[in-house]
Design a protein around this motif. Structure first.
Motif, PDB file in Angstrom:
ATOM      1  N   ASP A   3      51.890  22.130  39.209  1.00 41.01           N
ATOM      2  CA  ASP A   3      51.431  21.433  40.811  1.00 41.01           C
ATOM      3  C   ASP A   3      51.156  22.396  41.658  1.00 41.01           C
ATOM      4  N   PHE A   4      50.223  22.868  41.898  1.00 38.93           N
ATOM      5  CA  PHE A   4      50.022  23.040  43.801  1.00 38.93           C
ATOM      6  C   PHE A   4      50.245  22.716  44.564  1.00 38.93           C
ATOM      7  N   GLY A   5      49.979  20.999  45.049  1.00 36.31           N
ATOM      8  CA  GLY A   5      49.799  20.525  45.910  1.00 36.31           C
ATOM      9  C   GLY A   5      48.603  19.686  45.743  1.00 36.31           C
ATOM     10  N   PRO A   6      48.174  18.915  47.363  1.00 36.79           N
ATOM     11  CA  PRO A   6      47.068  19.338  47.390  1.00 36.79           C
ATOM     12  C   PRO A   6      45.940  20.021  47.941  1.00 36.79           C
ATOM     13  N   SER A   7      44.724  20.113  47.952  1.00 32.95           N
ATOM     14  CA  SER A   7      43.835  20.850  48.914  1.00 32.95           C
ATOM     15  C   SER A   7      44.331  20.886  49.949  1.00 32.95           C
ATOM     16  N   PHE A   8      43.312  21.574  50.907  1.00 32.90           N
ATOM     17  CA  PHE A   8      43.380  20.693  52.345  1.00 32.90           C
ATOM     18  C   PHE A   8      42.046  20.594  53.099  1.00 32.90           C
ATOM     19  N   THR A   9      40.817  21.484  51.860  1.00 33.68           N
ATOM     20  CA  THR A   9      39.675  21.390  52.826  1.00 33.68           C
ATOM     21  C   THR A   9      39.406  20.096  51.777  1.00 33.68           C
ATOM     22  N   TYR A  10      40.004  19.992  51.027  1.00 34.95           N
ATOM     23  CA  TYR A  10      39.065  18.976  50.138  1.00 34.95           C
ATOM     24  C   TYR A  10      40.288  18.170  49.467  1.00 34.95           C
ATOM     25  N   TYR A  11      41.217  17.093  50.796  1.00 34.48           N
ATOM     26  CA  TYR A  11      42.514  16.592  50.622  1.00 34.48           C
ATOM     27  C   TYR A  11      41.834  15.239  50.444  1.00 34.48           C
ATOM     28  N   PRO A  12      42.513  14.482  49.813  1.00 30.22           N
ATOM     29  CA  PRO A  12      43.556  14.897  48.463  1.00 30.22           C
ATOM     30  C   PRO A  12      43.203  15.210  47.155  1.00 30.22           C
ATOM     31  N   GLN A  13      42.157  15.985  47.106  1.00 30.36           N
ATOM     32  CA  GLN A  13      41.631  16.434  45.906  1.00 30.36           C
ATOM     33  C   GLN A  13      43.387  17.522  45.185  1.00 30.36           C
ATOM     34  N   PRO A  14      43.730  17.468  43.907  1.00 30.02           N
ATOM     35  CA  PRO A  14      45.258  17.917  44.016  1.00 30.02           C
ATOM     36  C   PRO A  14      44.021  19.650  43.345  1.00 30.02           C
ATOM     37  N   VAL A  15      44.999  20.388  43.678  1.00 30.51           N
ATOM     38  CA  VAL A  15      44.655  21.653  43.366  1.00 30.51           C
ATOM     39  C   VAL A  15      44.299  21.851  41.298  1.00 30.51           C
ATOM     40  N   SER A  16      44.777  21.300  41.209  1.00 30.26           N
ATOM     41  CA  SER A  16      45.137  21.652  39.747  1.00 30.26           C
ATOM     42  C   SER A  16      43.997  21.147  39.304  1.00 30.26           C
ATOM     43  N   ALA A  17      43.414  20.571  39.334  1.00 35.33           N
ATOM     44  CA  ALA A  17      41.838  19.340  38.947  1.00 35.33           C
ATOM     45  C   ALA A  17      40.699  19.761  39.516  1.00 35.33           C
ATOM     46  N   MET A  18      41.551  20.891  40.743  1.00 32.02           N
ATOM     47  CA  MET A  18      39.641  21.757  41.248  1.00 32.02           C
ATOM     48  C   MET A  18      40.026  22.808  40.430  1.00 32.02           C
ATOM     49  N   ILE A  19      40.895  23.728  40.224  1.00 30.61           N
ATOM     50  CA  ILE A  19      41.178  24.691  39.335  1.00 30.61           C
ATOM     51  C   ILE A  19      40.951  24.397  38.271  1.00 30.61           C
ATOM     52  N   LEU A  20      40.918  23.395  36.903  1.00 30.93           N
ATOM     53  CA  LEU A  20      40.286  22.644  35.770  1.00 30.93           C
ATOM     54  C   LEU A  20      38.674  22.675  36.090  1.00 30.93           C
ATOM     55  N   ASN A  21      38.385  22.133  36.799  1.00 30.31           N
ATOM     56  CA  ASN A  21      37.054  21.599  37.061  1.00 30.31           C
ATOM     57  C   ASN A  21      36.006  23.343  36.914  1.00 30.31           C
ATOM     58  N   ALA A  22      36.835  23.997  37.794  1.00 28.94           N
ATOM     59  CA  ALA A  22      36.439  25.454  38.122  1.00 28.94           C
ATOM     60  C   ALA A  22      36.804  26.552  36.600  1.00 28.94           C
ATOM     61  N   LEU A  23      37.073  25.775  35.379  1.00 27.59           N
ATOM     62  CA  LEU A  23      37.236  27.512  34.778  1.00 27.59           C
ATOM     63  C   LEU A  23      36.992  26.786  34.244  1.00 27.59           C
ATOM     64  N   PRO A  24      35.964  25.929  33.084  1.00 32.22           N
ATOM     65  CA  PRO A  24      34.847  26.425  32.270  1.00 32.22           C
ATOM     66  C   PRO A  24      34.184  27.150  32.596  1.00 32.22           C
ATOM     67  N   TRP A  25      33.448  26.433  33.726  1.00 30.85           N
ATOM     68  CA  TRP A  25      31.925  28.101  34.687  1.00 30.85           C
ATOM     69  C   TRP A  25      32.698  29.215  33.995  1.00 30.85           C
ATOM     70  N   THR A  26      34.370  29.459  34.478  1.00 34.74           N
ATOM     71  CA  THR A  26      34.482  31.108  34.903  1.00 34.74           C
ATOM     72  C   THR A  26      34.102  32.039  33.468  1.00 34.74           C
ATOM     73  N   LEU A  27      35.664  30.922  32.283  1.00 32.18           N
ATOM     74  CA  LEU A  27      35.855  31.584  31.153  1.00 32.18           C
ATOM     75  C   LEU A  27      33.935  31.471  30.282  1.00 32.18           C
ATOM     76  N   GLY A  28      33.204  30.270  30.459  1.00 33.99           N
ATOM     77  CA  GLY A  28      31.673  30.706  30.079  1.00 33.99           C
ATOM     78  C   GLY A  28      31.509  31.804  30.147  1.00 33.99           C
ATOM     79  N   LEU A  29      30.834  32.345  32.079  1.00 34.28           N
ATOM     80  CA  LEU A  29      30.123  33.445  32.229  1.00 34.28           C
ATOM     81  C   LEU A  29      31.352  34.938  32.124  1.00 34.28           C
ATOM     82  N   LEU A  30      32.599  34.918  32.059  1.00 29.99           N
ATOM     83  CA  LEU A  30      32.851  36.144  32.044  1.00 29.99           C
ATOM     84  C   LEU A  30      33.505  36.510  30.663  1.00 29.99           C
ATOM     85  N   LEU A  31      33.931  35.409  29.525  1.00 30.28           N
ATOM     86  CA  LEU A  31      34.345  35.527  28.838  1.00 30.28           C
ATOM     87  C   LEU A  31      32.681  36.418  27.447  1.00 30.28           C
ATOM     88  N   THR A  32      31.683  36.064  27.863  1.00 25.50           N
ATOM     89  CA  THR A  32      30.471  35.957  26.940  1.00 25.50           C
ATOM     90  C   THR A  32      30.213  36.968  28.019  1.00 25.50           C
TER      91      THR A  32
END
Lengths: 333, 305
Positions: free
Chosen positions: A90-119
């Motif tokens: 748990d990294f707490g909530p995001s400042f800018t997108y309060y009250p979205q938790p940081v872990s959720a934001m990262i989880l949403n972005a993760l597939p994009w990064t992994l898909g592009l970079l792993l390939t």
């Protein structure tokens, strides 16, 4: 040294590295003379044209410090930070997108990064090793040095320069790709998937070009060294073909260190993501970090850094555990 | 750890090419140093280095000051590369940028080399619990990804930092790789005869390190130094491109930052964006060729002797 002792030692190092890494990310911002809460309050103050009363500011400060785990002395903060991160990620909530938790934001972005970079990393590795093998095996031929020159030219070019150049060439002068791509979200249709693929090509090409040069150079050096080993000469005298020697004798033995390099670069994926995603506005973790850095959204930054420390450390651990299985020469040590 | 730095540092891998008979023949004076790569690399570095340090003395005005000239002038005899949207002369800005980047790179490389040499040599040579402790720290520093940390620091200290603070931060997070390489060399040296010889003749640790080990590793350290210059320039420029370094100071990164943020691409001001790209690529190629050239030269020298 027994197998168990080796594994235990390596695991110990892994956890020690994670522990020190987390501690450093915790300490860094607190050692800095600047307080993010002050900065945030300053921002709000200027947005409200300085109309916030001192009572309101004090309340705001108390709330913010509560939110960001800045309560109590340094040690209390440290213990609660470690507890939160280690046990519940748990990294707490995001400042800018309060009250979205940081872990959720990262989880949403993760597939994009992994898909592009792993390939991209895998393609760059495969291509680079093939070119490097040919350049190294035939290193006495003039034509092979042309292949090596490709590596020498590509490797030292800084990544951002490569990215800007590719953008300039393929999106502006020859408008094959869009300058500011859009990435649809929500339900996936074949059309949308095609669009995502098309828009990912340009950052992908850049990443491949960037990783390619390194792989050519290192594979070439390894192939040169391996092809001068006595067993390769022996194979030649035995009458094997060039192809057999190149693939079965040189390649297989030169591949091991390259597997290490691949694993490490897979661990480094999040570092590579940063610039790519910033320059090509690709919606992954790098872009989130960029927004977080400019907006002072520190929780997001800590979350992303922790993720990349874990990735790099894990990659190192996996290599060290697998390597003795792959390379019999290490087992005897 | 079996993940040896030699396998990770590509420039180190380009080392030790097979010793050819040709290089054995030219073993006189400093000529052994000369090979194609090194010659090209050093020439590029000399021209760019001297040029960027001498030329600014002739600059008509401080190139970092905005609105010195008319904006967006095309290339001409007065403004060789035209002027940008901030009213700066692109040519002079670029010259000073190359100088600043080089200066930062050299300063960081000096810092990193000193720290890495001391840490690496002492860890490898002294060994024992001391080594394990030091290597744990080194491994951690290697594991911590540099760019995100720099981005956090950049976001925190933005605007309140001097250009050299950026350099200091790069030193703090950049010494670990080199320390690992130096330590690996020290480890192999510890077992060599001439070291034992020195020790049995009564030299203490510091003397052995300074007189026997250091001269042996100095060639590697020189190569590492050049690579660190490259790394430092690249890191600072990366930060500047993102806008997290001191972008008012002309560097190879900050010129691209301004060009990108003023959309030089779309307004057709090619010199503004193409010139720094060409300069950076040339400089990096020069540094890279010099470092691999030295490597080749040292490798063939060792083969001769």
């Amino acid at each position: 040294m027994g197998v168990l002792r080796y594994v235990a030692k390596r695991l110990g190092l892994y956890f020690a590295v994670l522990f020190i890494g987390l501690t450093i990310t915790f300490m860094l911002p607190r050692l800095m003379p600047i307080n993010p809460v002050d900065g945030y309050i300053g921002q709000l103050q200027s947005r409200a044209n300085g109309t916030l009363t001192s009572d309101a500011i004090a309340e705001l400060r108390a709330n913010l410090e509560e939110l960001y785990g800045l309560n109590g002395d340094l040690f209390t903060q440290y213990v609660s930070y470690m507890k939160r991160v280690v046990f519940s990620l748990d990294f707490g909530p995001s400042f800018t997108y309060y009250p979205q938790p940081v872990s959720a934001m990262i989880l949403n972005a993760l597939p994009w990064t992994l898909g592009l970079l792993l390939t991209a990393t895998l393609i760059a590795w495969t291509l680079g090793n093939m070119v490097g093998l040919v350049a190294g095996y035939f290193h006495k031929k003039k034509a092979a040095s042309v292949l090596e020159f490709l590596g020498i030219l590509l490797y030292p070019i800084p990544y951002y320069i490569l990215a800007v150049t590719v953008l300039l060439l393929l999106a502006y002068i020859f408008p094959i790709f869009p300058l500011s791509p859009t990435f649809p979200v929500g339900q996936m249709t074949p059309e949308k998937i095609g669009m995502i693929f098309y828009n990912s090509l340009l950052p992908g090409i850049t990443l491949v070009l960037a990783g390619f040069g390194w792989n050519i150079l290192s594979m070439k050096a390894l192939a040169v060294a391996t092809s001068e080993e006595p067993y390769v000469t022996y194979a030649r005298l035995k009458g094997t073909s060039n192809w057999t020697r190149m693939t079965r004798y040189v390649f297989r033995n030169a591949l091991l260190p390259q597997v290490t390099a691949l694993a490490l670069s897979l661990g480094m994926v999040f570092n590579g993501a940063l610039l790519t995603e910033m320059i090509f506005s690709y919606p992954g973790i790098g872009l989130i970090m960029r927004t977080a850095a400019t907006g002072g959204d520190y929780n997001v930054l800590y979350g992303a850094i922790t993720l990349s420390i874990v990735a790099v450390a894990t990659a190192g651990l996996v290599i060290d555990l697998i390597y003795p299985l792959l390379d019999p020469r290490i087992r005897t040590k | 750890m079996t993940v040896d730095s030699n396998q990770v540092d590509p420039v180190a891998i380009v080392t030790a090419p097979p010793v050819s008979a040709k290089s054995a023949r030219k073993g006189r004076g400093l000529l052994w140093l000369l090979n194609g790569r090194l010659a090209v690399g050093l020439t590029i570095l000399l021209v760019m280095g001297l040029g960027s340090f001498i030329l600014p003395m002739f600059a008509p005005a401080d190139p970092s000051i905005q609105a010195t000239y008319m904006r967006n002038l095309p290339m001409s005899g007065v403004h060789w590369l035209g002027t940008n949207s901030l009213g700066q002369d692109i040519f002079w800005f670029l010259v000073v940028a190359v100088r600043n980047s080089l200066m930062l790179g050299i300063l960081v490389a000096v810092g990193v080399t000193i720290v890495a040499t001391i840490v690496g040599l002492s860890a490898g040579y002294i060994g024992g619990a001391f080594e394990r402790c030091v290597m744990l720290i080194v491994d951690t520093f290697i594991t911590i990804p540099l760019l995100p940390i720099l981005i956090i620091l950049g976001a925190l200290i933005r605007g309140n930092t001097s250009f050299f603070t950026v350099g200091l931060i790069i030193i703090i997070f950049g010494w670990a790789w080199d320390a690992r390489t130096v330590r690996a060399m020290a480890l192999s040296l510890r077992e060599r005869e001439f070291i034992n010889m020195a020790r049995f003749s009564g030299a203490n640790t510091v003397q052995v390190l300074a007189r026997e080990v250091f001269p042996y590793v100095s060639a590697y350290i020189l190569v590492g130094f050049i690579n660190t210059v490259l790394f430092a320039i690249n890191t600072e420029a990366t930060l500047a491109v993102i806008g997290l370094s001191k972008v008012e100071v002309p560097t190879l990164g900050s010129i691209i930052f301004w060009a990108l943020s003023y959309n030089a691409l779309f307004t057709g001001q090619y010199p503004w964006i193409v010139a720094p790209i060409v300069a950076t690529v040339t400089l990096f190629l020069g540094l890279f060729l010099t470092s691999t050239g030295f490597n080749q030269a040292f490798a063939s020298k060792r083969g001769v002797s």
